[in-house]
Design an enzyme around this catalytic site. Structure first.
Site, short mmCIF file in Angstrom:
data_model
loop_
_atom_site.label_atom_id
_atom_site.label_comp_id
_atom_site.label_asym_id
_atom_site.label_seq_id
_atom_site.Cartn_x
_atom_site.Cartn_y
_atom_site.Cartn_z
N ASP A 163 0.80 -1.23 0.00
CA ASP A 163 0.00 0.00 0.00
C ASP A 163 0.83 1.28 0.00
O ASP A 163 0.27 2.38 0.07
CB ASP A 163 -0.95 0.00 1.21
CG ASP A 163 -2.09 -1.00 1.05
OD1 ASP A 163 -2.32 -1.45 -0.09
OD2 ASP A 163 -2.73 -1.33 2.06
N LEU A 181 7.88 -6.60 -19.27
CA LEU A 181 8.74 -6.97 -20.40
C LEU A 181 9.14 -5.79 -21.28
O LEU A 181 9.61 -5.98 -22.40
CB LEU A 181 8.04 -8.04 -21.25
CG LEU A 181 7.72 -9.35 -20.53
CD1 LEU A 181 7.14 -10.37 -21.50
CD2 LEU A 181 8.97 -9.93 -19.85
N HIS A 185 11.94 -7.45 -4.22
CA HIS A 185 13.17 -7.67 -5.00
C HIS A 185 13.23 -6.84 -6.28
O HIS A 185 14.30 -6.58 -6.81
CB HIS A 185 13.31 -9.16 -5.34
CG HIS A 185 12.44 -9.60 -6.49
ND1 HIS A 185 11.07 -9.72 -6.39
CD2 HIS A 185 12.76 -9.94 -7.76
CE1 HIS A 185 10.58 -10.13 -7.55
NE2 HIS A 185 11.58 -10.26 -8.39
N HIS A 226 19.52 -2.98 -10.94
CA HIS A 226 18.24 -2.60 -10.33
C HIS A 226 18.13 -3.12 -8.90
O HIS A 226 17.41 -2.54 -8.09
CB HIS A 226 17.07 -3.10 -11.18
CG HIS A 226 16.79 -4.57 -11.06
ND1 HIS A 226 17.35 -5.52 -11.89
CD2 HIS A 226 16.01 -5.26 -10.18
CE1 HIS A 226 16.92 -6.71 -11.53
NE2 HIS A 226 16.11 -6.59 -10.50
N TYR A 263 8.20 -15.40 -13.03
CA TYR A 263 8.24 -14.61 -14.26
C TYR A 263 8.16 -15.47 -15.50
O TYR A 263 7.57 -15.06 -16.51
CB TYR A 263 9.44 -13.64 -14.28
CG TYR A 263 10.78 -14.16 -14.73
CD1 TYR A 263 11.03 -14.52 -16.05
CD2 TYR A 263 11.85 -14.24 -13.83
CE1 TYR A 263 12.28 -14.96 -16.46
CE2 TYR A 263 13.09 -14.67 -14.23
CZ TYR A 263 13.31 -15.04 -15.55
OH TYR A 263 14.55 -15.48 -15.95
#
Length: 459
Positions: A26, A39, A95, A122, A202
């Site tokens: 949230d 993607l 992550h 990232h 994924y």
């Protein structure tokens, strides 16, 4: 105490998450993931690839909880407690907090716009964003069940970054978070062999949205997962009969790279978006902490500014009337008008073949063709560990001795499994898009192919 919440997910069905995970979801920092395509440029090729990092992150948190809970139930001697399960789930949830616009493409942009940040990943920003959430949304929590201890925060950060004993240098210490439960570091980001719940989600999610068949069954992996001691260290292992299922995992990964992630059109579109972002970089201003302004590439230095950075920057450039953004805007208009460079073809790469191709293109000055109108791209495919087989890094047990795990014996390895685990292609694009020039370029390439040896013969 806030109750848990239920999510309806197209991949995993009904997903129930702990109240602390819901509290993280949230926050504006997590809600931002709703607006970052999973993607990136693949959506310009596959209309179904409209899913975002938001639902993927929830899926990883769910699978992390499923795997750890299964290990806990199956092996109570591992002493996995409620807080361990919660921390692993939070690491799965957070992550990908650090992904920028168009996901992995943004990392390429950062490396080009800020060469001094060529090691930026990232995951680094995910940790910074997680720290921001803790400081601004979690520290005031008084409920002990909802409060993360300093050692828990360290553990979560370590799992987001990933850890493997094989990466240890002489003198390196063990991770601080759970040094007595190192197998937990293999759940979200498995640096040992790449078999983790991030990949489970994924691959299943991407295959679903792309319309590509998925033959890997992550439920079976969770069903047969056990922690065994291997060379003095506890690690997650699986049944020997599950080796074929794991090969399906990595074959699916290769298939998705071949058909979608490295698709010739999506690759060149991401290249154009990257180029446009570089041109627009200093002309995009994002307000961060203390009212300070940051450029597009500087936003990674301030999480308040980075929270505001999503895929919308593409439309911001495309719809801008600012003269200083005209060059970047014209690059993006090529995508809108479907005037991106054309792929003339691709061939398996060998050193001899690459030399011939580059030499021919460099000398291309006939029939109105110019060398600068061609673009050469090297595409790499593998099973996730360059030219190595990740299955060799997995340890297997059998039903008679489930406490002992080792490499799969040679007599149990199928002859139908691959023996090579990486390949490279050379792909050539032509930048002009008028039909007359494209026809000349295609003809030139066909003539070159007739003169060159079959790449297989040069190996």
């Amino acid at each position: 105490m806030t109750t848990s919440k239920v999510f309806n997910d197209p991949i995993h069905g009904t997903v129930e998450l702990h109240p602390l995970l819901v509290k993280i979801i949230d926050t504006p920092q997590f809600q931002r993931l709703r607006y970052i395509k999973q993607l990136g440029g693949v959506y310009f090729v596959y209309p179904g690839a409209s899913h975002n990092r938001f639902e993927h992150s929830i899926g990883v948190a769910h699978l992390a909880g499923e795997l750890v809970t299964a290990l806990r139930t199956r092996q109570p001697e591992l002493n996995i407690d409620d807080r361990d399960v919660l921390c692993v789930q939070i690491a799965g949830l957070c992550h990908d907090l650090g992904h920028g616009p168009f996901s992995h493409m943004f990392g390429t942009f950062i490396h080009k716009a800020r060469p001094e940040k060529n090691d930026w990943e990232h995951e680094d920003a995910s940790i910074e964003m997680f720290n921001y959430i803790v400081e601004h949304h979690l520290l005031e929590e008084e409920d002990e069940e909802m409060k993360l201890r300093p050692i828990d925060l360290t553990f979560i950060r370590e799992m987001i970054k990933g850890w493997s004993p094989e990466d240890r240098l002489p003198g390196d210490t063990l991770p601080e978070g759970r040094p007595d439960k190192l197998f937990l570091y293999e759940v979200v980001a498995n640096k040992r062999n790449g078999i983790d719940v991030d990949k489970f989600d994924y691959l299943a999610r991407d295959a679903h949205h792309l319309g590509i068949i998925n033959n890997f069954d992550h439920h079976r992996f969770i069903k047969f997962a056990r922690v065994c001691e291997v060379d003095g260290q506890k690690q997650i292992c699986t049944r020997d009969k599950e080796v074929n299922n794991l090969y399906e995992l990595f074959h699916l990964r290769y298939t998705l790279h071949r058909k979608a992630y490295q698709h010739s059109v999506s690759n060149i579109i991401e290249s154009l978006i990257t180029e446009a972002f570089v041109k627009a970089d200093e002309h995009i201003q994002i307000q961060g902490s203390g009212g300070k302004m940051f450029t597009l590439s500087e936003a990674i230095d301030d999480m308040e500014a980075y929270t505001k950075l999503t895929d919308h920057v593409y439309e911001e450039i495309l719809d801008s009337s600012k003269p200083e953004l005209t060059e970047a805007k014209n690059i993006l208009k090529k995508i809108v008008d479907r005037k991106q460079p054309r792929c003339l073809g691709e061939r398996k790469l060998t050193e001899e073949f690459q030399r011939r191709w580059v030499k021919e293109l460099a000398g291309c000055q006939k029939d109105g063709l110019k060398a600068e109108d061609f673009e050469v791209d090297i595409i790499k495919f593998n099973y996730g560990m360059k030219n190595k087989n990740p299955i060799d890094k997995m340890r297997f047990y059998n039903k008679r001795t489930p406490e002992v795990a080792d490499k799969l014996p040679d007599d149990q390895k199928s002859d139908f499994h691959p023996t090579r685990f990486s390949e490279q292609l050379i792909r050539v694009y032509y930048k002009k898009t008028d039909e007359a020039s494209v026809k000349k370029a295609y003809k030139f390439m066909e003539n070159c192919k007739k003169q060159w040896p079959n790449p297989q013969e040069t190996e």
